[in-house]
Each structure stands twice: as structure tokens, then as C-alpha cells.
Design a protein around this motif. Structure first.
Motif, mmCIF file in Angstrom:
data_model
loop_
_atom_site.group_PDB
_atom_site.id
_atom_site.type_symbol
_atom_site.label_atom_id
_atom_site.label_comp_id
_atom_site.label_asym_id
_atom_site.label_seq_id
_atom_site.Cartn_x
_atom_site.Cartn_y
_atom_site.Cartn_z
ATOM 1 N N UNK A 29 0.825 -1.199 0.000
ATOM 2 C CA UNK A 29 0.000 0.000 0.000
ATOM 3 C C UNK A 29 0.869 1.262 0.000
ATOM 4 N N UNK A 30 0.664 2.128 -0.980
ATOM 5 C CA UNK A 30 1.334 3.418 -1.098
ATOM 6 C C UNK A 30 2.854 3.315 -1.210
ATOM 7 N N UNK A 31 3.408 2.119 -1.370
ATOM 8 C CA UNK A 31 4.858 1.976 -1.499
ATOM 9 C C UNK A 31 5.370 2.620 -2.781
ATOM 10 N N UNK A 32 4.502 2.811 -3.768
ATOM 11 C CA UNK A 32 4.898 3.420 -5.035
ATOM 12 C C UNK A 32 5.369 4.852 -4.879
ATOM 13 N N UNK A 33 5.026 5.494 -3.775
ATOM 14 C CA UNK A 33 5.391 6.896 -3.564
ATOM 15 C C UNK A 33 6.896 7.123 -3.657
ATOM 16 N N UNK A 34 7.689 6.133 -3.306
ATOM 17 C CA UNK A 34 9.144 6.264 -3.327
ATOM 18 C C UNK A 34 9.743 6.024 -4.709
ATOM 19 N N UNK A 35 8.909 5.578 -5.664
ATOM 20 C CA UNK A 35 9.451 5.157 -6.951
ATOM 21 C C UNK A 35 8.956 5.960 -8.146
ATOM 22 N N UNK A 36 7.762 6.474 -8.089
ATOM 23 C CA UNK A 36 7.198 7.042 -9.311
ATOM 24 C C UNK A 36 6.173 8.122 -9.020
ATOM 25 N N UNK A 37 5.880 8.873 -10.065
ATOM 26 C CA UNK A 37 4.840 9.900 -10.033
ATOM 27 C C UNK A 37 3.579 9.290 -10.634
#
Length: 382
Positions: A29-37
Motif C-alpha cells: 500500500x502506497x509503497x509506489x510513492x518512493x518510486x514514481x509519479x
């Protein structure tokens, strides 16, 4: 009977593996925040001048390891692994020649030999029966394809244009939906389909970087960005299911939720089992009738499915459903023609560029097309 039994075993395999992945879902959950826009990820490819993280699968064919892009590139900005962690260097690893990215033999970039994708002898745990007799194709749900794919960011040439279908804002087809989205009250959307709609093979689902959400979550994210946090969504999709199951469970899984919009996505598994198009479409209509019996103002988007690997046993009559689904379009019922989108993509890219399992699931890139197409139908902002 023999064919049906084989297909049934395949579907059980896909469903059981997907269920195991689903248990990991909350970890990402929400881990994408560190990788992409994510805002950039849901911007339509057909409108963008810069294409971010288009996935390609390097395939070695007769000694040449290369991959093609959807659009002709004016300038390639970066090539990274699909985890967005390691970058490959122009000149040292690759060159862009005649519209193709060619990797040299000294590069450590992952690739498949062409004969590793389709072969004659079964490989335990890594193969699925092919469509042609005595053939097999490489199959796995454990992230192997993601680990081999690369993410390419590039500026496309001004002459490079998308030749496939372009979705339209559905203000006139879905008047209740658009009016409610623009209003001030809560708006509830329910997703209802099979593993494609449930998010199978999205990197967020299998808990691997860059943790891209399922296309349903990306769509919901985009709707919230446009219309606010009033948007509620439920995903009632289940891997391995057919429209008949959807029809039989529509009241308990969907109608009781009193949704404003239902997004229906069956067809991949129905086509595999060769369910007659007329029977299939009546089941889709029955789902809508069941929901409307509880809420006459509810509206629908029906998705015409992406395609199965042409060499896989799952590839049967999925395309035959497209005209039947297109004929459903009417006031209150919009159609997202992902069959046509995928067909156009396959003119320029390999199936392996866009799959998570090499059989019938999208990877993050193709999932983004799903989100972009449907979001464009529901938001002028997109």
C-alpha cells in the motif's frame, strides 16, 4: 471434453497463484510513492510527448538482442530495469538503431532467447500448454517476466502518432455518472470481473518495486485527483471467473452495494472456454439488469478484454466478444474497447513487452492503458 479439462486445470492454476499474491497486497500500500509519479503514470500515452517507463522485453533472435518501442523515439532519456533501480548506459549497454533498442553482448541486461518463450518439451513449474498440439509456452506468476523486462523513458518524435482507438469523455453516454462525479455527495464505483480487473501481476499486487497499483486503483486515484475524496470504490473481482459466475453472484456482490457506477470486465476466461458470444453477452446484460433492479440510476462501463498470448491454449474466441460488447453502448452503458487497444499495441510491441505471466495478464504498462482509457472516459481533466 479433453480440451475443457485442460483449460479448467489451467484456470485453477492461475486462480490459486493469484490468490496467494492477493494475500500480500496490503504490504505494498502506497509503497509506489518512493518510486514514481502516479499522476504521470495515468497521463494518456496518446497525448504525452514524453513516454515514461514503457516496458520492453529484450529477446535474442538469431544472435541479436533487441526490443521495439510503441513510438519512434526522438531521444531516449533512460533505460532501467522494471524495478526502476538499475540504469543501462547508452553506448556501453545499448544503441538505438532503426527504431529498435539493440543491446550488445557484454551488457548485463536480462533477456530471453526466442526459443525460451515457446518450446516442445514441458518445463515443470515454468510452462503452460500451447495452443498448437505438442507445444508449450513459458508461463509463471512469480515475477519472472517483470525481472526480465526493462523500463524505457523517451521523447517521441513529433510525427509519432497513436493509430488505435482514442476514448471519448462519456458525458452524453453516462450522464448520471458525470453529474454525480461533479456533485458534492459520495460516489461509489464497483469493479466486477476476473483476475485482470482484480489486478493480477501488478507489481503492487506481488509486492515488488515499483509497487504500481492495480489499474482499478490507478483509476480510483485519478478520479479522486479530479473529483475529490468523495470517491469510494470496491473491487469485487475474482481471478479465474466467467461471466456466468458474475451473473449468478451479481446481487450479493454488486447490487447490495448500491453503486453509482459498475465497471464490468469479463471475457478472457469465457473466451478460453469458448462460451458462445450470444450466451456471454446475455450474461453481461443479466448482471446489469440485476443491479438496475436495485438501483435504476446505476450506470455501467463494460470492458472488451485484452487478448491472450496467441500461442497459449487460453487464446480461443476472446475477439468474438468485441462486436457484441460494442453493441451494448447506449445511454447508461459505455464501452471500453481494450481488445482494439491491445490489438493495435501488438502491431508495434511483442506480447512479452506487456504481460505479467505470458498467458493472459497485463503487466504494469498494459494496466496503465486500462486506467488511462477508463479515466479519459470519466474525466475531461485526463
Amino acid at each position: 471434453m479433453k480440451f475443457t479439462f485442460k483449460i479448467m486445470i489451467c484456470c485453477v492454476m492461475l486462480l490459486s497463484v493469484f490468490t496467494a499474491f492477493g494475500q500480500q497486497r496490503t504490504l505494498a500500500e502506497k509503497a509506489w510513492l518512493s518510486y514514481l509519479d502516479l499522476d504521470g503514470y495515468i497521463k494518456p500515452f496518446w497525448r504525452a510527448d514524453t513516454i515514461h517507463d514503457e516496458t520492453v522485453q529484450l529477446i535474442n533472435d538469431n544472435g541479436v538482442t533487441s526490443a521495439g518501442l510503441l513510438f519512434d523515439a526522438k531521444r531516449i532519456l533512460s533505460i532501467r530495469d522494471s524495478f526502476l533501480q538499475k540504469e543501462y548506459v547508452e553506448g556501453k549497454d545499448w544503441t538505438y538503431t532503426n527504431g529498435r533498442i539493440v543491446f550488445n553482448a557484454q551488457s548485463e541486461a536480462p533477456f530471453f532467447f526466442k526459443n525460451e518463450l515457446r518450446f516442445k518439451e514441458k518445463k515443470e513449474g515454468l510452462s503452460m500448454e500451447g495452443k498448437e498440439p505438442d507445444t508449450y509456452i513459458l508461463f509463471t506468476e512469480n515475477g519472472l517476466f517483470q525481472s526480465k523486462q526493462l523500463a524505457v523513458t523517451y521523447v517521441k518524435k513529433s510525427t509519432a502518432k497513436w493509430q488505435g482507438p482514442v476514448p471519448e469523455f462519456s458525458k452524453n453516454v453516462l450522464p448520471n455518472t458525470i453529474a454525480k462525479l461533479k456533485g458534492k455527495n459520495k460516489f461509489k464505483v464497483v469493479f466486477y470481473g476476473n483476475s485482470i480487473e482484480a489486478g493480477a501481476n501488478s507489481s503492487g499486487m506481488i509486492n515488488k518495486p515499483p509497487y504500481v497499483p492495480s489499474w482499478a486503483e490507478m483509476l480510483s486515484y485519478g478520479l479522486k485527483r479530479t473529483y475529490g475524496d468523495r470517491i469510494l470504490y470496491l473491487n469485487k473481482s475474482v481471478g479465474g471467473m466467467l461471466a456466468k459466475w458474475g451473473m449468478e453472484n451479481a446481487k450479493e456482490r454488486v447490487a447490495v452495494e448500491n453503486p453509482d457506477l459498475v465497471i464490468i470486465g469479463f471475457g478472457m476466461n469465457d473466451g478460453t472456454f469458448k462460451i458462445a458470444p450470444k450466451e456471454f453477452i446475455e450474461q453481461i446484460k443479466s448482471i446489469m439488469e440485476t443491479v438496475r433492479a436495485e438501483n435504476s440510476n446505476c450506470e455501467f462501463i463494460v470492458i472488451s478484454t485484452m487478448l491472450a498470448n496467441p500461442y497459449a491454449i487460453q487464446n480461443q474466441i476472446q475477439e468474438a466478444y468485441e462486436p457484441e460488447i460494442l453493441a451494448l453502448k447506449n445511454k447508461g452503458v459505455a464501452v471500453a474497447d481494450m481488445t482494439a487497444v491491445h490489438k493495435e499495441l501488438l502491431k508495434h510491441k511483442t506480447y512479452q513487452d506487456m504481460t505479467g505471466n505470458n498467458v493472459n495478464h497485463p503487466n504494469d504498462y498494459l494496466a496503465r492503458w486500462y486506467a488511462q482509457v477508463l479515466l479519459t472516459m470519466l474525466s475531461k481533466r485526463n
